[in-house]
Design a protein around this motif. Sequence first.
Motif, mmCIF file in Angstrom:
data_model
loop_
_atom_site.group_PDB
_atom_site.id
_atom_site.type_symbol
_atom_site.label_atom_id
_atom_site.label_comp_id
_atom_site.label_asym_id
_atom_site.label_seq_id
_atom_site.Cartn_x
_atom_site.Cartn_y
_atom_site.Cartn_z
ATOM 1 N N TRP A 27 -5.724 32.548 32.997
ATOM 2 C CA TRP A 27 -4.550 32.132 32.223
ATOM 3 C C TRP A 27 -3.766 33.354 31.788
ATOM 4 O O TRP A 27 -4.361 34.360 31.403
ATOM 5 C CB TRP A 27 -5.026 31.344 30.993
ATOM 6 C CG TRP A 27 -3.911 30.780 30.175
ATOM 7 C CD1 TRP A 27 -3.342 29.551 30.297
ATOM 8 C CD2 TRP A 27 -3.210 31.436 29.117
ATOM 9 N NE1 TRP A 27 -2.340 29.389 29.379
ATOM 10 C CE2 TRP A 27 -2.224 30.544 28.637
ATOM 11 C CE3 TRP A 27 -3.301 32.707 28.523
ATOM 12 C CZ2 TRP A 27 -1.354 30.855 27.605
ATOM 13 C CZ3 TRP A 27 -2.435 33.030 27.503
ATOM 14 C CH2 TRP A 27 -1.471 32.110 27.048
ATOM 15 N N PRO A 28 -2.397 33.324 31.821
ATOM 16 C CA PRO A 28 -1.546 32.229 32.296
ATOM 17 C C PRO A 28 -1.127 32.437 33.755
ATOM 18 O O PRO A 28 -0.875 33.552 34.191
ATOM 19 C CB PRO A 28 -0.336 32.334 31.366
ATOM 20 C CG PRO A 28 -0.211 33.811 31.096
ATOM 21 C CD PRO A 28 -1.620 34.353 31.099
ATOM 22 N N GLU A 29 -1.034 31.338 34.467
ATOM 23 C CA GLU A 29 -0.630 31.370 35.873
ATOM 24 C C GLU A 29 0.758 30.787 36.090
ATOM 25 O O GLU A 29 1.258 30.769 37.211
ATOM 26 C CB GLU A 29 -1.640 30.593 36.713
ATOM 27 C CG GLU A 29 -3.044 31.196 36.688
ATOM 28 C CD GLU A 29 -4.037 30.394 37.482
ATOM 29 O OE1 GLU A 29 -4.697 30.984 38.352
ATOM 30 O OE2 GLU A 29 -4.153 29.173 37.229
ATOM 31 N N ARG A 30 1.375 30.304 35.008
ATOM 32 C CA ARG A 30 2.726 29.734 35.114
ATOM 33 C C ARG A 30 3.407 29.888 33.753
ATOM 34 O O ARG A 30 2.785 30.348 32.793
ATOM 35 C CB ARG A 30 2.660 28.280 35.551
ATOM 36 C CG ARG A 30 1.931 27.346 34.599
ATOM 37 C CD ARG A 30 1.947 25.932 35.156
ATOM 38 N NE ARG A 30 1.505 24.960 34.172
ATOM 39 C CZ ARG A 30 0.268 24.553 34.013
ATOM 40 N NH1 ARG A 30 -0.700 25.076 34.769
ATOM 41 N NH2 ARG A 30 -0.023 23.634 33.098
ATOM 42 N N GLY A 60 3.014 38.428 31.156
ATOM 43 C CA GLY A 60 3.395 38.516 32.563
ATOM 44 C C GLY A 60 3.909 37.209 33.130
ATOM 45 O O GLY A 60 3.949 37.021 34.348
ATOM 46 N N GLN A 61 4.299 36.288 32.255
ATOM 47 C CA GLN A 61 4.859 35.002 32.656
ATOM 48 C C GLN A 61 6.038 34.680 31.741
ATOM 49 O O GLN A 61 6.077 35.115 30.584
ATOM 50 C CB GLN A 61 3.821 33.884 32.538
ATOM 51 C CG GLN A 61 2.685 33.941 33.540
ATOM 52 C CD GLN A 61 3.112 33.542 34.936
ATOM 53 O OE1 GLN A 61 4.205 32.999 35.140
ATOM 54 N NE2 GLN A 61 2.250 33.809 35.919
ATOM 55 N N PRO A 62 7.014 33.914 32.233
ATOM 56 C CA PRO A 62 8.113 33.506 31.349
ATOM 57 C C PRO A 62 7.615 32.674 30.178
ATOM 58 O O PRO A 62 6.661 31.897 30.325
ATOM 59 C CB PRO A 62 9.010 32.663 32.272
ATOM 60 C CG PRO A 62 8.633 33.062 33.657
ATOM 61 C CD PRO A 62 7.176 33.421 33.605
ATOM 62 N N GLY A 87 -2.967 25.577 26.955
ATOM 63 C CA GLY A 87 -2.314 26.813 26.548
ATOM 64 C C GLY A 87 -0.908 26.990 27.073
ATOM 65 O O GLY A 87 -0.263 27.992 26.762
ATOM 66 N N TYR A 88 -0.412 26.014 27.833
ATOM 67 C CA TYR A 88 0.922 26.164 28.414
ATOM 68 C C TYR A 88 2.016 25.491 27.586
ATOM 69 O O TYR A 88 3.193 25.662 27.869
ATOM 70 C CB TYR A 88 0.941 25.624 29.847
ATOM 71 C CG TYR A 88 0.167 26.500 30.803
ATOM 72 C CD1 TYR A 88 0.705 27.694 31.257
ATOM 73 C CD2 TYR A 88 -1.113 26.156 31.212
ATOM 74 C CE1 TYR A 88 -0.009 28.525 32.121
ATOM 75 C CE2 TYR A 88 -1.840 26.977 32.065
ATOM 76 C CZ TYR A 88 -1.281 28.155 32.515
ATOM 77 O OH TYR A 88 -1.982 28.987 33.357
#
Length: 323
Positions: A27-30, A60-62, A87-88
């Motif tokens: 995490w996070p992947e998106r 490292g993700q928006p 978590g998203y």
Amino acid sequence: MAFLRRTFLYSLVAAAAAVHGTASAAWPERPVHIVVPYAAGGFTDILARLVGTKLSERLGQPVVVENKPGASTMLGAEAVARSAPDGYTLLMATTSTLSTNPLMFRKMPYKVADFQPVALTGLTPFVLVAHPSVAVNDAAGLVAYARANPGKLNFAMLGPGSSTHLVDEMLRSQAKVDIRDIPYKGSGPANNDLLAGHVQLNFDAVSTAIPRIRSGHLKGLGITSETRSPLLPNVPTFKESGLPQMVAYSWYGLMAPAGTPGAVVEQLNRSVNEVLKMPEVQAQLESNGASAPTLNARQFADLIQEHTRTWERVIKPLNIQLD
């Protein structure tokens, strides 16, 4: 057989933990979404975008901020409470969301237990401001005048159960004064009438009180923080003015749906606290009269409970019931 069954169950638990750990580590992947339960442009929204921008660099993700205003923050809170605990999707919650709404609303689309505290992002005190026609210069003088002239002063307040109403009630209770409430449907009309002298008093945010105090359009009588604000060094705390229990803040912080993996919560908490220590972020917070002590998730949960108890002592005697 019992031993084999236990061994098999332990293997399943270990496998699940391994998968859980792998998912958390990835995490996070998106993109991560922060739901703000207020309209764009207010302090909660500004804070979410400030933290979100810097958090994106860390993760490292928006980090996408979405505004879902309505129903005293309950619309946005419900959306997050019903989202996947991965978590998203996060909520920029406030005092209203989890400390005061549950004490006043008969029916709510979420419970406090639906959320996992992640990180405190800000605390802001209230400033008692007065029209220049009020013949006092600090909270001690106001209390003395109000006791000698019951019913002659008025608060501008934004409806039953609003933060302005609750802080008014806190002062009335602790100072034993008779100051009446004049309800308004919005801060614009309330501030216009205050500046015109149609009402004499209001509890305001530091950021909006500063220009009016510095210009002389209003007087700052007291602040509900533990210590004086560096932005308003001449405004005494209520503690200094003989009201030691008159300490109140609005809190702001990120919440995740209950059940969010502990590793994700810990990573978010650590990243948010690193963001809050950045000089440019601290400068932005300070310019709005806010502070952000570094707390872990458990400490943040304790702070929420402490603030809830503070407001319960104000709300319970009033028996405020909202639909």
